[in-house]
Design a protein around this motif. Structure first.
Motif, PDB file in Angstrom:
ATOM      1  N   THR A 276     -67.681 -20.074  -4.988  1.00 47.19           N
ATOM      2  CA  THR A 276     -68.459 -19.789  -6.192  1.00 47.19           C
ATOM      3  C   THR A 276     -67.813 -18.674  -6.996  1.00 47.19           C
ATOM      4  O   THR A 276     -67.149 -17.794  -6.449  1.00 47.19           O
ATOM      5  CB  THR A 276     -69.900 -19.374  -5.829  1.00 47.19           C
ATOM      6  OG1 THR A 276     -69.866 -18.165  -5.063  1.00 47.19           O
ATOM      7  CG2 THR A 276     -70.615 -20.462  -5.050  1.00 47.19           C
TER       8      THR A 276
ATOM      9  N   ALA B  36     -74.113 -19.318  -9.654  1.00 54.98           N
ATOM     10  CA  ALA B  36     -73.164 -20.115  -8.867  1.00 54.98           C
ATOM     11  C   ALA B  36     -73.661 -20.273  -7.431  1.00 54.98           C
ATOM     12  O   ALA B  36     -73.613 -21.368  -6.860  1.00 54.98           O
ATOM     13  CB  ALA B  36     -71.781 -19.474  -8.894  1.00 54.98           C
TER      14      ALA B  36
ATOM     15  N   ALA C 247     -63.026 -22.513  -8.367  1.00 52.75           N
ATOM     16  CA  ALA C 247     -64.288 -21.922  -8.832  1.00 52.75           C
ATOM     17  C   ALA C 247     -64.045 -20.987 -10.008  1.00 52.75           C
ATOM     18  O   ALA C 247     -64.823 -20.964 -10.966  1.00 52.75           O
ATOM     19  CB  ALA C 247     -64.977 -21.182  -7.688  1.00 52.75           C
TER      20      ALA C 247
ATOM     21  N   SER D 133     -67.179 -16.143  -1.926  1.00 53.28           N
ATOM     22  CA  SER D 133     -67.379 -15.574  -3.250  1.00 53.28           C
ATOM     23  C   SER D 133     -66.517 -14.329  -3.408  1.00 53.28           C
ATOM     24  O   SER D 133     -66.327 -13.583  -2.449  1.00 53.28           O
ATOM     25  CB  SER D 133     -68.854 -15.199  -3.433  1.00 53.28           C
ATOM     26  OG  SER D 133     -69.062 -14.480  -4.632  1.00 53.28           O
TER      27      SER D 133
ATOM     28  N   THR E  98     -69.135 -23.657  -9.187  1.00 53.16           N
ATOM     29  CA  THR E  98     -69.411 -23.875  -7.770  1.00 53.16           C
ATOM     30  C   THR E  98     -68.598 -25.089  -7.349  1.00 53.16           C
ATOM     31  O   THR E  98     -68.704 -26.147  -7.976  1.00 53.16           O
ATOM     32  CB  THR E  98     -70.910 -24.136  -7.529  1.00 53.16           C
ATOM     33  OG1 THR E  98     -71.655 -23.020  -8.035  1.00 53.16           O
ATOM     34  CG2 THR E  98     -71.216 -24.329  -6.054  1.00 53.16           C
TER      35      THR E  98
END
Length: 177
Positions: free
Chosen positions: A8, A54, A160, A74, A26
């Motif tokens: 994400t 996300a 992403a 992330s 995402t």
């Protein structure tokens, strides 16, 4: 237990004439046998909100009754540490306050919490990944680029990141939830 990995990212312009333009991405490299992406652009947002959106899309992609581990990679320390340092639980116990101040983006954290609570058989694992690893390479460094992209996590984060670029969206939404 099945493990599903999502990458994400979120971004927003902080200043200038496009201030507030943002987007999220995402990316699931393998969600039930296929690559799946979610991406939208917004007119009035901030990077932290886009990082949260996300994550929200990653969670919502998992069926309510599926028993699985959702590993979300992330580059947002804010989002990752919310879970790895149990900040969400602390905020809830403290009536959405932190050090005497209301936390930012309560509306999104409440939606994330609601989605997590509705997936009793899903375990969320958050993993931090260094951002923009490809950006540091020279444009003509094909060997370095190929080496970095051979790491599936770097490659997933790069997808992403690309999805989160607000410039890819011609029709931006006014609200992010």
């Amino acid at each position: 237990m099945e493990k599903i990995i999502a990458y994400t990212d979120g971004s927003a312009v902080a200043s200038g004439k496009l201030k507030g333009h943002g987007g999220f991405g995402t990316f699931f490299p393998n969600l039930f046998g296929k690559k799946v992406v979610y991406s939208k652009g917004y007119l009035n947002t901030k990077t932290g909100r886009m990082e949260q959106v996300a994550l929200l899309y990653a969670i919502r992609a998992i069926p309510l009754d599926l028993e699985c581990e959702l590993e979300v990679q992330s580059d947002s320390q804010y989002v990752v540490k919310t879970f790895t340092e149990n900040r969400l639980s602390k905020w809830i116990r403290n009536d959405w306050m932190s050090y005497g101040n209301p936390i930012a983006n309560i509306d999104l954290w409440k939606k994330i919490k609601e989605e997590l609570d509705s997936r009793k058989n899903m375990k969320l694992t958050m993993v931090w990944i260094k951002a923009h690893q490809l950006d540091k390479l020279k444009k003509n460094d094909k060997i370095g680029r190929d080496k970095l992209l051979s790491n599936p996590h770097v490659a997933g984060n790069a997808v992403a990141d690309t999805l989160a670029d607000h410039n890819r969206h011609k029709n931006k939404l006014k609200t992010d939830i």
